[in-house]
Design a protein around this motif. Structure first.
Motif, PDB file in Angstrom:
ATOM      1  N   ASN A  57       0.770  -1.135  -0.089  1.00  0.00           N
ATOM      2  CA  ASN A  57      -0.111   0.121   0.101  1.00  0.00           C
ATOM      3  C   ASN A  57       0.907   1.338   0.209  1.00  0.00           C
ATOM      4  O   ASN A  57       0.308   2.332  -0.600  1.00  0.00           O
ATOM      5  N   ARG A  60       1.503   1.510  -3.618  1.00  0.00           N
ATOM      6  CA  ARG A  60       0.245   1.956  -4.334  1.00  0.00           C
ATOM      7  C   ARG A  60      -0.032   3.216  -4.110  1.00  0.00           C
ATOM      8  O   ARG A  60      -0.369   4.084  -5.066  1.00  0.00           O
ATOM      9  N   GLN A  61       0.225   3.859  -3.107  1.00  0.00           N
ATOM     10  CA  GLN A  61      -0.303   5.189  -2.560  1.00  0.00           C
ATOM     11  C   GLN A  61       0.589   6.130  -3.363  1.00  0.00           C
ATOM     12  O   GLN A  61       0.282   7.210  -3.755  1.00  0.00           O
ATOM     13  N   ASN A  62       1.940   5.697  -3.496  1.00  0.00           N
ATOM     14  CA  ASN A  62       2.895   6.741  -4.294  1.00  0.00           C
ATOM     15  C   ASN A  62       2.566   6.786  -5.758  1.00  0.00           C
ATOM     16  O   ASN A  62       2.523   7.988  -6.116  1.00  0.00           O
ATOM     17  N   ILE A  63       1.879   5.535  -6.150  1.00  0.00           N
ATOM     18  CA  ILE A  63       1.474   5.771  -7.599  1.00  0.00           C
ATOM     19  C   ILE A  63       0.270   6.697  -7.537  1.00  0.00           C
ATOM     20  O   ILE A  63       0.297   7.301  -8.594  1.00  0.00           O
ATOM     21  N   TYR A  64      -0.758   6.435  -6.883  1.00  0.00           N
ATOM     22  CA  TYR A  64      -1.732   7.439  -6.821  1.00  0.00           C
ATOM     23  C   TYR A  64      -1.393   8.803  -6.471  1.00  0.00           C
ATOM     24  O   TYR A  64      -2.109   9.804  -7.374  1.00  0.00           O
ATOM     25  N   ASP A  65      -0.371   9.189  -5.856  1.00  0.00           N
ATOM     26  CA  ASP A  65      -0.111  10.393  -5.771  1.00  0.00           C
ATOM     27  C   ASP A  65       0.507  11.330  -6.985  1.00  0.00           C
ATOM     28  O   ASP A  65       0.498  12.461  -7.097  1.00  0.00           O
ATOM     29  N   GLU A  66       1.345  10.230  -7.739  1.00  0.00           N
ATOM     30  CA  GLU A  66       1.804  10.913  -8.852  1.00  0.00           C
ATOM     31  C   GLU A  66       0.771  11.082 -10.066  1.00  0.00           C
ATOM     32  O   GLU A  66       1.086  11.788 -10.941  1.00  0.00           O
ATOM     33  N   GLU A  67      -0.257  10.631  -9.724  1.00  0.00           N
ATOM     34  CA  GLU A  67      -1.305  10.774 -10.865  1.00  0.00           C
ATOM     35  C   GLU A  67      -2.182  12.016 -10.770  1.00  0.00           C
ATOM     36  O   GLU A  67      -2.354  12.878 -10.768  1.00  0.00           O
TER      37      GLU A  67
END
Length: 67
Positions: A57, A60-67
């Protein structure tokens, strides 16, 4: 991965390294190994902080933050 985990407020102090173990262009699959330095036994540390779901997670959170 190194940047994600080394800068994580929850895991950064424990993170040591990340390396790709297997990579497949055909299926876009990557297996990687993460290494953490775990402190002496602390109540709930392994069950909570080093829980595989928690570690996933963070990524996953890092990926969401970059979007």
């Amino acid at each position: 991965l190194r940047d994600v985990y080394s800068s994580s407020p929850a895991l950064g102090r424990y993170f040591r390294s990340a390396q790709v173990v297997y990579y497949s262009n055909a299926s876009s699959t990557v297996f990687y190994q993460l290494e953490f330095s775990v402190p002496p036994s602390t109540e709930g540390f392994m069950e909570n902080t080093m829980n595989p779901d928690f570690i996933r997670n963070v990524l996953r959170q890092n990926i969401y933050d970059e979007e």
